[in-house]
Design a protein around this motif. Structure first.
Motif, mmCIF file in Angstrom:
data_model
loop_
_atom_site.group_PDB
_atom_site.id
_atom_site.type_symbol
_atom_site.label_atom_id
_atom_site.label_comp_id
_atom_site.label_asym_id
_atom_site.label_seq_id
_atom_site.Cartn_x
_atom_site.Cartn_y
_atom_site.Cartn_z
ATOM 1 N N TYR A 190 38.206 40.935 35.058
ATOM 2 C CA TYR A 190 38.211 42.037 34.540
ATOM 3 C C TYR A 190 36.458 42.203 34.155
ATOM 4 C CZ TYR A 190 43.393 42.887 35.950
ATOM 5 O OH TYR A 190 44.326 43.121 36.504
ATOM 6 N N PHE A 200 47.764 52.266 35.547
ATOM 7 C CA PHE A 200 48.285 51.130 35.629
ATOM 8 C C PHE A 200 47.684 50.370 34.896
ATOM 9 C CE2 PHE A 200 45.081 46.822 37.336
ATOM 10 C CZ PHE A 200 46.163 47.068 39.369
ATOM 11 N N PHE A 243 41.188 54.679 42.683
ATOM 12 C CA PHE A 243 40.831 53.794 42.176
ATOM 13 C C PHE A 243 39.540 53.391 43.559
ATOM 14 C CE2 PHE A 243 40.472 49.357 43.044
ATOM 15 C CZ PHE A 243 40.058 49.015 41.451
ATOM 16 N N THR A 274 42.364 47.801 46.540
ATOM 17 C CA THR A 274 42.106 46.832 45.929
ATOM 18 C C THR A 274 41.754 45.191 45.835
ATOM 19 O OG1 THR A 274 44.595 47.039 45.870
ATOM 20 C CG2 THR A 274 43.542 48.036 44.362
ATOM 21 N N THR A 275 42.048 44.070 44.992
ATOM 22 C CA THR A 275 41.568 43.002 45.027
ATOM 23 C C THR A 275 43.114 42.513 46.545
ATOM 24 O OG1 THR A 275 42.789 42.499 43.210
ATOM 25 C CG2 THR A 275 40.210 42.348 43.960
ATOM 26 N N GLU A 298 41.373 36.339 38.869
ATOM 27 C CA GLU A 298 40.678 37.228 38.561
ATOM 28 C C GLU A 298 39.939 37.916 37.049
ATOM 29 O OE1 GLU A 298 41.949 40.421 41.115
ATOM 30 O OE2 GLU A 298 42.486 38.625 42.326
ATOM 31 N N GLU A 321 41.134 54.769 36.814
ATOM 32 C CA GLU A 321 42.334 55.316 37.875
ATOM 33 C C GLU A 321 43.988 55.178 37.238
ATOM 34 O OE1 GLU A 321 45.299 56.071 39.959
ATOM 35 O OE2 GLU A 321 45.340 53.920 39.316
ATOM 36 N N ARG A 369 30.997 43.743 45.253
ATOM 37 C CA ARG A 369 31.359 44.455 44.267
ATOM 38 C C ARG A 369 30.311 44.371 44.097
ATOM 39 N NH1 ARG A 369 37.411 45.016 42.634
ATOM 40 N NH2 ARG A 369 38.655 46.001 44.095
ATOM 41 N N SER A 393 38.490 50.009 34.855
ATOM 42 C CA SER A 393 39.863 50.310 35.579
ATOM 43 C C SER A 393 40.471 48.925 36.152
ATOM 44 C CB SER A 393 39.781 50.883 36.746
ATOM 45 O OG SER A 393 40.654 52.635 36.664
ATOM 46 N N ALA A 394 40.272 48.278 35.509
ATOM 47 C CA ALA A 394 41.658 46.581 35.474
ATOM 48 C C ALA A 394 40.608 46.070 36.946
ATOM 49 C CB ALA A 394 42.582 46.480 35.567
ATOM 50 N N MET A 395 39.096 46.012 36.316
ATOM 51 C CA MET A 395 38.558 45.997 38.794
ATOM 52 C C MET A 395 37.751 44.716 38.272
ATOM 53 S SD MET A 395 35.228 47.580 40.281
ATOM 54 C CE MET A 395 35.928 49.706 40.447
ATOM 55 N N ASP A 405 48.082 42.776 40.508
ATOM 56 C CA ASP A 405 47.699 42.457 40.230
ATOM 57 C C ASP A 405 48.855 41.739 39.076
ATOM 58 O OD1 ASP A 405 45.515 43.664 40.728
ATOM 59 O OD2 ASP A 405 44.708 43.321 39.332
HETATM 60 N N1 ARG Z 1 42.110 44.495 39.788
HETATM 61 C C1 ARG Z 1 42.666 44.652 41.160
HETATM 62 C C2 ARG Z 1 41.078 44.814 41.455
HETATM 63 O O1 ARG Z 1 40.154 45.144 40.721
HETATM 64 C C3 ARG Z 1 42.764 45.978 40.615
HETATM 65 C C4 ARG Z 1 43.145 47.082 39.830
HETATM 66 C C5 ARG Z 1 43.455 48.552 40.367
HETATM 67 N N2 ARG Z 1 42.987 49.152 38.869
HETATM 68 C C6 ARG Z 1 44.166 50.596 38.664
HETATM 69 N N3 ARG Z 1 42.991 51.187 37.698
HETATM 70 N N4 ARG Z 1 44.426 50.975 39.564
HETATM 71 O O2 ARG Z 1 40.929 45.383 42.873
#
Ligand code: ARG
Length: 277
Positions: A230, A58, A96, A164-165, A228, A55, A121, A113-115, A202
């Motif tokens: 990723y 970000f 996202f 998101t978190t 957190e 996504e 999850r 995606s910085a997830m 974040d």
């Molecule tokens: N780190 C957070 C999560 O995993 C936000 C990640 C949102 N990433 C993005 N590409 N929008 O929930």
């Protein structure tokens, strides 16, 4: 940049192809060379294409440049992993909250995606080893006197990105009125416009939005609310978990990871644990 990667990858594949042809010739065999590590189902075989969802709103992890090309820490890291694992990375932009469903449906092979790696999850998808340490932060309008931490957000209006978190954290605050947005920049803009009292997002992304001037008049208050990690997300028990983990380990060991980290964060990377829990 992506052209360079494509080009060097192309050259490497030509070299590999040549090597294989010579080997077959040397053995005097006339049978077809076997496809390397063919895997069942729709998993990407080594040497194949890896469809990666993201996504891209970000920054500095993923965003779109002026010409629409993807850029960011995650993008460079994923390309480097592809190079290392001999997989051609093809990015696909998705919302996202559509990434995990896309992994489950098999329409993408991975997502970067910085997830955040969360236990919840991890019940439905698999994660790579951690590749970044982040945490949630509260943003308010500059000069806001009455918000110094999470407790001060009770009963307040909070904007978050959906799924998101940060959204989960906001949901824990009693009496808070939560507005969800499709992207983090939209949530931050709502705060800059004065329509909400705070954003939970974040920290590296909120700080980057402020430092870059993309969003004006905001500040981060208090301590980080969470720590957190990723991870790259994959379909549950995908054979690519191992492939990506060994590539990542190699990039960490050979300094490529540190180089990419330097490029986007202008700092030495911290030590990363091998697992998030
Ligand atoms: N780190 C957070 C999560 O995993 C936000 C990640 C949102 N990433 C993005 N590409 N929008 O929930």
């Amino acid at each position: 940049m992506s052209w360079m990667i494509t080009r060097s990858k192309f050259l490497r594949q030509v070299a590999l192809g040549l090597g294989a042809a010579l080997m077959v010739a040397a053995c005097g065999g006339d049978e077809q060379a076997e496809t390397p590590t063919g895997t069942a189902g729709d998993a990407a075989p080594a040497g194949g294409v890896l469809r990666v969802g993201t996504e891209p709103a970000f920054p500095p992890f993923e965003s779109q440049g002026a010409g629409g090309e993807l850029e960011g820490f995650d993008i460079d890291l994923m390309q480097a992993i592809g190079e290392q694992a001999n997989l051609e990375v093809e990015f696909e932009s998705l919302p996202f909250d559509g990434l995990i469903p896309a992994l489950q449906a098999g329409s993408v092979d991975a997502a970067i995606s910085a997830m955040t790696i969360t236990e919840e999850r991890a019940q439905t998808i698999s994660f790579s080893r951690p590749y970044f340490v982040a945490g949630l932060a509260i943003a308010v309008q500059e000069g806001t006197a009455d918000v110094a931490g999470l407790d001060d957000l009770e009963g307040k209006r909070i904007a978050v990105q959906i799924g998101t978190t940060g959204a989960s954290k906001a949901a824990e605050i009693s009496g808070a009125q939560i507005t969800t947005f499709d992207s983090a920049p939209l949530a931050l803009q709502e705060l800059a416009n004065g329509n909400v009292d705070a954003v939970i997002n974040d920290a590296p992304v909120t700080l980057d939005a402020i430092a870059s001037g993309n969003i004006q008049g905001l500040e981060v208050v208090g301590e980080l609310l969470t720590e957190e990690y990723y991870g790259i997300a994959l379909p549950q028990n995908s054979p690519n978990v191992e492939v990506i983990n060994s590539a990542l380990a190699e990039l960490i060991a050979n300094g490529t990871y540190a180089e990419i980290y330097q490029k986007w964060f202008d700092a030495e990377p911290p030590e990363l644990p091998e697992s998030a829990f």
